[in-house]
Design a protein around this motif. Structure first.
Motif, PDB file in Angstrom:
ATOM      1  N   LEU A 193       6.594  -5.318  36.582  1.00 42.24           N
ATOM      2  CA  LEU A 193       5.162  -5.103  36.366  1.00 42.24           C
ATOM      3  C   LEU A 193       4.904  -3.606  36.143  1.00 42.24           C
ATOM      4  CD1 LEU A 193       3.317  -7.346  39.021  1.00 42.24           C
ATOM      5  CD2 LEU A 193       3.997  -7.908  36.691  1.00 42.24           C
ATOM      6  N   PRO A 194       4.880  -3.161  34.900  1.00 37.28           N
ATOM      7  CA  PRO A 194       4.580  -1.747  34.650  1.00 37.28           C
ATOM      8  C   PRO A 194       3.196  -1.382  35.170  1.00 37.28           C
ATOM      9  CG  PRO A 194       5.436  -2.826  32.672  1.00 37.28           C
ATOM     10  CD  PRO A 194       5.146  -3.912  33.665  1.00 37.28           C
ATOM     11  N   GLY A 195       3.030  -0.103  35.509  1.00 38.66           N
ATOM     12  CA  GLY A 195       1.756   0.391  36.005  1.00 38.66           C
ATOM     13  C   GLY A 195       1.015   1.184  34.950  1.00 38.66           C
ATOM     14  N   ARG A 385       2.408 -12.877  43.139  1.00 41.16           N
ATOM     15  CA  ARG A 385       3.651 -13.639  43.196  1.00 41.16           C
ATOM     16  C   ARG A 385       3.936 -14.418  41.915  1.00 41.16           C
ATOM     17  NH1 ARG A 385       5.322 -12.978  48.249  1.00 41.16           N
ATOM     18  NH2 ARG A 385       3.776 -12.244  49.747  1.00 41.16           N
ATOM     19  N   LEU A 386       2.938 -15.054  41.335  1.00 45.41           N
ATOM     20  CA  LEU A 386       3.181 -15.806  40.115  1.00 45.41           C
ATOM     21  C   LEU A 386       3.538 -14.873  38.964  1.00 45.41           C
ATOM     22  CD1 LEU A 386       3.289 -18.450  38.569  1.00 45.41           C
ATOM     23  CD2 LEU A 386       0.800 -18.310  38.257  1.00 45.41           C
ATOM     24  N   ASP A 387       2.891 -13.732  38.877  1.00 46.30           N
ATOM     25  CA  ASP A 387       3.212 -12.765  37.832  1.00 46.30           C
ATOM     26  C   ASP A 387       4.680 -12.346  37.910  1.00 46.30           C
ATOM     27  OD1 ASP A 387       0.291 -11.206  36.792  1.00 46.30           O
ATOM     28  OD2 ASP A 387       0.296 -12.729  38.344  1.00 46.30           O
ATOM     29  N   TRP A 388       5.161 -12.092  39.129  1.00 45.15           N
ATOM     30  CA  TRP A 388       6.563 -11.709  39.300  1.00 45.15           C
ATOM     31  C   TRP A 388       7.500 -12.830  38.879  1.00 45.15           C
ATOM     32  CZ3 TRP A 388       9.771  -7.718  40.997  1.00 45.15           C
ATOM     33  CH2 TRP A 388       9.133  -6.510  41.245  1.00 45.15           C
ATOM     34  N   LEU A 389       7.195 -14.070  39.251  1.00 44.22           N
ATOM     35  CA  LEU A 389       8.079 -15.182  38.883  1.00 44.22           C
ATOM     36  C   LEU A 389       8.080 -15.427  37.393  1.00 44.22           C
ATOM     37  CD1 LEU A 389       9.906 -17.087  40.617  1.00 44.22           C
ATOM     38  CD2 LEU A 389       8.410 -15.561  41.904  1.00 44.22           C
TER      39      LEU A 389
END
Length: 480
Positions: A193-195, A385-389
């Protein structure tokens, strides 16, 4: 009995700051659970806890939820964690006797352990175990009106050592780009997830990326040993950890991993060097408290056999717990670095017939890249959590497991709980008629492209993750 051997009161302010920072991170972790558990783990979630409990017994996964599970009870556990964490931030534990302080600090550890042990893939991240191990040791630090237990400080430094040194070793043993100092040519662009500053970090000169990589090796392979040196060397080493982890906070989103690493470095800071002296009168610790701290230290020493063996072995495991209580774990990050970024983009349509002219509308998630014109967000220390998965899913379809078909079904059904995980639902809660998921290649725009178009990303479709499908009469997705 003299307690001079037991306490290190020059670290009084360091203990206090550490406890406040840890309590704040507990608060973030419980808020993440409150906000996301129903669509992910609830009775109608993607991976329901009741189904997990039917397969796994208490011995394998100790949790309060083996006694009872309902969504209301899970919410009560998570909200209790929020309240207790806020109380710890406010310093309530310091108003209690030693036994009361220890019990209050034990509450969030027990509650969060209960959540992690039923969290399945949504909680299978290294920073979950890191929070639990740190939280367990924090139980025994004692309140502000007593001396600072030296042995617990050493245990926290031992944890920080394993965290940093393990991460450094896995890099040197893994991807050769770490040895060639070239991994950061890619990392800022391809990280999960880039910032908001990741685009700028990616476009630093390549010689600076090489300096970043070399500095990382020094910070993770050399500096951890200095943490155990006499002062002021230990404080300098802690300062290096804090600065390098702060750099990572600025360059990306890694949940509370970097913030917790900074928190773990605080106990190495000598309060007297910082110009803060402890109160003149600190209570003498009870004998039972000293005996308990010694027992905990002995237990950690025994459990350290497995992570030390792992560090010294050739087949080093990364982010692995050797026991169901997540104590004395092994850690690591980015043993390999992807060279290209891919994103899973989920699209739906409300048209009855699918054809070349069909208009597909895209679901936007809160943290992961989607719309090329949307600047990456700062979400850490919060954990989406869903974004990471979905990032893991872009690497391999095997990460989809049982949750991806469930996600497709719930999106086709217009499930209101799933909408809570989205930044934008193009259908405003109405079920689409058809759904698909495509794989896109993403790269950051160049400075010239950004100046011309205003976009942060350039993307192009490269494949299919979920074929176009609709809901069957029985409520199951079927391809069309």
């Amino acid at each position: 009995m003299s307690w001079d051997w037991f306490t290190s009161d020059e670290y009084w302010i360091s203990r206090l700051v550490f406890q406040k920072m840890l309590a704040a991170l507990y608060l973030v972790a419980f808020l993440s659970a409150v906000n996301q558990f129903r669509p992910l783990l609830g009775e109608r979630g993607l991976l329901p806890v009741p189904e997990f409990l039917a397969r796994v017994n208490f011995r394998r996964a100790p949790s309060l939820f083996h006694l009872h599970y309902s969504d209301r009870f899970f919410a009560a556990v998570a909200v209790t964690g929020v309240v207790v964490s806020a109380a710890l931030v406010a310093g309530v534990a310091d108003l209690l006797p030693v036994w009361g302080c220890l019990l209050l600090w034990a509450v969030p550890w027990v509650l969060y352990l209960s959540i992690v042990n039923v969290g399945q893939t949504w909680y299978a991240f290294g920073w979950e175990s890191l929070l639990l191990e740190t939280g367990f040791l924090a139980i025994f630090l004692g309140p502000a009106h007593t001396g600072v237990p030296t042995l617990v400080l050493w245990l926290l430094l031992w944890l920080l050592f394993r965290l940093e040194f393990g991460a450094g070793l896995i890099k040197m043993r893994g991807d050769r780009c770490w040895r060639e100092l070239t991994c950061l040519y890619y990392h800022h662009e391809t990280q999960p997830l880039p910032g908001p500053l990741s685009w700028y970090f990616h476009h630093l000169p390549r010689w600076m990326h090489r300096v970043e990589a070399a500095a990382n090796h020094v910070a993770q392979l050399v500096v951890p040993f200095v943490l155990f040196a006499p002062q002021p060397a230990a404080s300098v080493a802690a300062g290096v950890v804090i600065v390098t982890q702060g750099w990572l906070v600025l360059s990306g989103n890694f949940s509370w991993l970097n913030a917790l690493t900074i928190t773990l470095a605080v106990p190495a800071l000598d309060g007297e060097l910082l110009g803060v002296s402890p109160p003149e009168e600190l209570a003498t610790p009870p004998v039972w408290y000293g005996a308990l701290v010694i027992a905990v230290t002995a237990g950690v020493a025994v459990l350290s056999y497995w992570p030390v063996k792992n560090l010294l072995g050739k087949g080093q495991l990364m982010n692995y717990s050797f026991n169901q209580f997540h104590l004395v774990n092994t850690y690591g990050a980015f043993g390999s670095v992807t060279r290209d970024r891919y994103e899973v983009i989920i699209e739906g349509t409300d048209e009855e017939t699918i054809g070349p002219e069909t208009v597909w509308r895209e679901y936007e998630f809160k943290g992961k890249p989607g719309d090329p014109y949307r600047r990456p967000r700062q979400v850490a220390p919060y954990h989406l959590r869903l974004d990471w998965l979905l990032w893991f899913l872009s690497l391999s379809s095997r990460y989809g497991g049982r949750w991806l078909p469930a996600l497709v079904r719930k999106l086709l059904d217009g499930d209101p709980q799933i909408r809570r995980l989205l930044r934008h639902d193009p259908f405003d809660g109405k079920p689409p008629t058809h759904l698909r998921a495509r794989l896109f290649h993403y790269r950051f725009t160049t400075p010239a492209e950004r100046a011309e178009t205003g976009a942060w990303w350039v993307r192009e479709p490269v494949g299919t993750v979920v074929r176009t499908c609709r809901l069957n009469a029985d409520g199951t997705p079927v391809p069309v």
